[in-house]
Design a protein around this motif. Structure first.
Motif, PDB file in Angstrom:
ATOM      1  N   TYR A  63      24.900  14.819   8.727  1.00  0.00           N
ATOM      2  CA  TYR A  63      23.458  14.593   8.755  1.00  0.00           C
ATOM      3  C   TYR A  63      22.768  15.643   7.891  1.00  0.00           C
ATOM      4  O   TYR A  63      23.306  16.737   7.675  1.00  0.00           O
ATOM      5  N   HIS A  78      25.053   9.942   7.966  1.00  0.00           N
ATOM      6  CA  HIS A  78      24.690   8.983   9.005  1.00  0.00           C
ATOM      7  C   HIS A  78      23.186   8.967   9.234  1.00  0.00           C
ATOM      8  O   HIS A  78      22.658   8.010   9.801  1.00  0.00           O
ATOM      9  N   GLY A  79      22.503  10.026   8.827  1.00  0.00           N
ATOM     10  CA  GLY A  79      21.056  10.088   8.984  1.00  0.00           C
ATOM     11  C   GLY A  79      20.476  11.216   8.164  1.00  0.00           C
ATOM     12  O   GLY A  79      21.152  12.222   7.897  1.00  0.00           O
ATOM     13  N   HIS A 127      16.995  13.518   8.115  1.00  0.00           N
ATOM     14  CA  HIS A 127      15.815  13.849   8.912  1.00  0.00           C
ATOM     15  C   HIS A 127      14.996  14.948   8.241  1.00  0.00           C
ATOM     16  O   HIS A 127      15.552  15.918   7.729  1.00  0.00           O
ATOM     17  N   ALA A 164      17.570  14.764  18.482  1.00  0.00           N
ATOM     18  CA  ALA A 164      17.680  13.323  18.249  1.00  0.00           C
ATOM     19  C   ALA A 164      19.071  12.960  17.729  1.00  0.00           C
ATOM     20  O   ALA A 164      19.648  11.933  18.120  1.00  0.00           O
ATOM     21  N   ILE A 165      19.618  13.797  16.864  1.00  0.00           N
ATOM     22  CA  ILE A 165      20.963  13.557  16.325  1.00  0.00           C
ATOM     23  C   ILE A 165      22.008  13.622  17.438  1.00  0.00           C
ATOM     24  O   ILE A 165      22.882  12.755  17.544  1.00  0.00           O
ATOM     25  N   ARG A 193      21.704  10.529  19.528  1.00  0.00           N
ATOM     26  CA  ARG A 193      22.204   9.335  18.847  1.00  0.00           C
ATOM     27  C   ARG A 193      23.725   9.278  18.874  1.00  0.00           C
ATOM     28  O   ARG A 193      24.316   8.215  19.095  1.00  0.00           O
ATOM     29  N   GLU A 194      24.362  10.418  18.652  1.00  0.00           N
ATOM     30  CA  GLU A 194      25.823  10.456  18.607  1.00  0.00           C
ATOM     31  C   GLU A 194      26.448  10.529  19.999  1.00  0.00           C
ATOM     32  O   GLU A 194      27.648  10.294  20.148  1.00  0.00           O
TER      33      GLU A 194
END
Length: 215
Positions: free
Chosen positions: A110, A134-135, A137, A149-150, A153-154
């Motif tokens: 990320y 994967h993202g 931010h 948030a990461i 999410r994971e």
């Protein structure tokens, strides 16, 4: 075992911290109403977004309040164009391409940056590395908010993530959540006074071995 690596962008994936500072100076070159000393003072003490920095510059320069918002927007667009051009010419930091390519085979990657998210997405796309992550931010959310948030999410524990960054915001996000931290000595921040015992590396290419040891 480390399942997620979260990278800061400026000063880690690209060597752009000093380029961004120079871009602020260029915006106001020749502007007698906004001397370089004012720009330097704001840039070196304000760790917010480009919008925060520009707003502070105009306030200090005595720009009428009703003119500040449109001037911030105009100058932010010029700033972004200047930085995007510089990054396109310079490319990734030494060892970044190889490090990202290797680590993405072993874990989810990320980006977590203080750069406004729209500009960050554009830069990452232009560099051709968006598919590594994967993202991606950025601001206006804080780095701690993004990191939480990461993790959510994971669906992982904080100890299964490592933050790799060159600024205090990166360190704080890791400390606040309980994630591992690797500091990058890019010249942007002095790590000598910290007593946490985290590793300090000179560049992103050294992160591969450190992450492997944590894992």
């Amino acid at each position: 075992m480390i399942k997620v690596a979260v990278f800061d962008f400026d000063g880690v994936i690209v060597d752009s911290n000093h380029a961004k500072e120079a871009a602020f100076y260029r915006l106001f070159d020749g502007n007698e109403k906004i001397p370089r000393a004012v720009v330097r003072d704001v840039v070196r003490r304000n760790v917010g977004t480009r919008f925060d920095i520009l707003r502070d510059i105009f306030v200090l320069a005595g720009v009428p309040a009703e003119r500040i918002s449109p001037m911030v927007q105009e100058h932010a667009e010029r700033f972004d164009a200047s930085v995007q051009e510089w990054i396109a010419k310079q490319g990734l930091a030494p060892g970044a391409a190889e490090t990202l390519q290797e680590l993405k085979q072993r874990m989810c990657l990320y980006i977590n940056s203080a750069t406004p998210e729209d500009a960050l997405h554009a830069t990452v796309k232009n560099l051709g590395i968006a598919d590594h992550f994967h993202g991606i931010h950025g601001a206006p959310s804080t780095k701690e908010e993004n990191l939480r948030a990461i993790l959510g999410r994971e669906g992982i524990e904080p100890t299964e993530a490592v933050v790799i960054g060159d600024g205090e915001g990166d360190w704080y996000s890791a400390k606040a959540t309980g994630a591992h931290f690797i500091a990058v000595a890019s010249g942007f921040h002095d790590w000598s006074a910290y007593t946490d015992g985290f590793p300090v590396i000179s560049g992103i290419s050294e992160a591969r071995d450190i992450v492997a040891k944590i894992s």
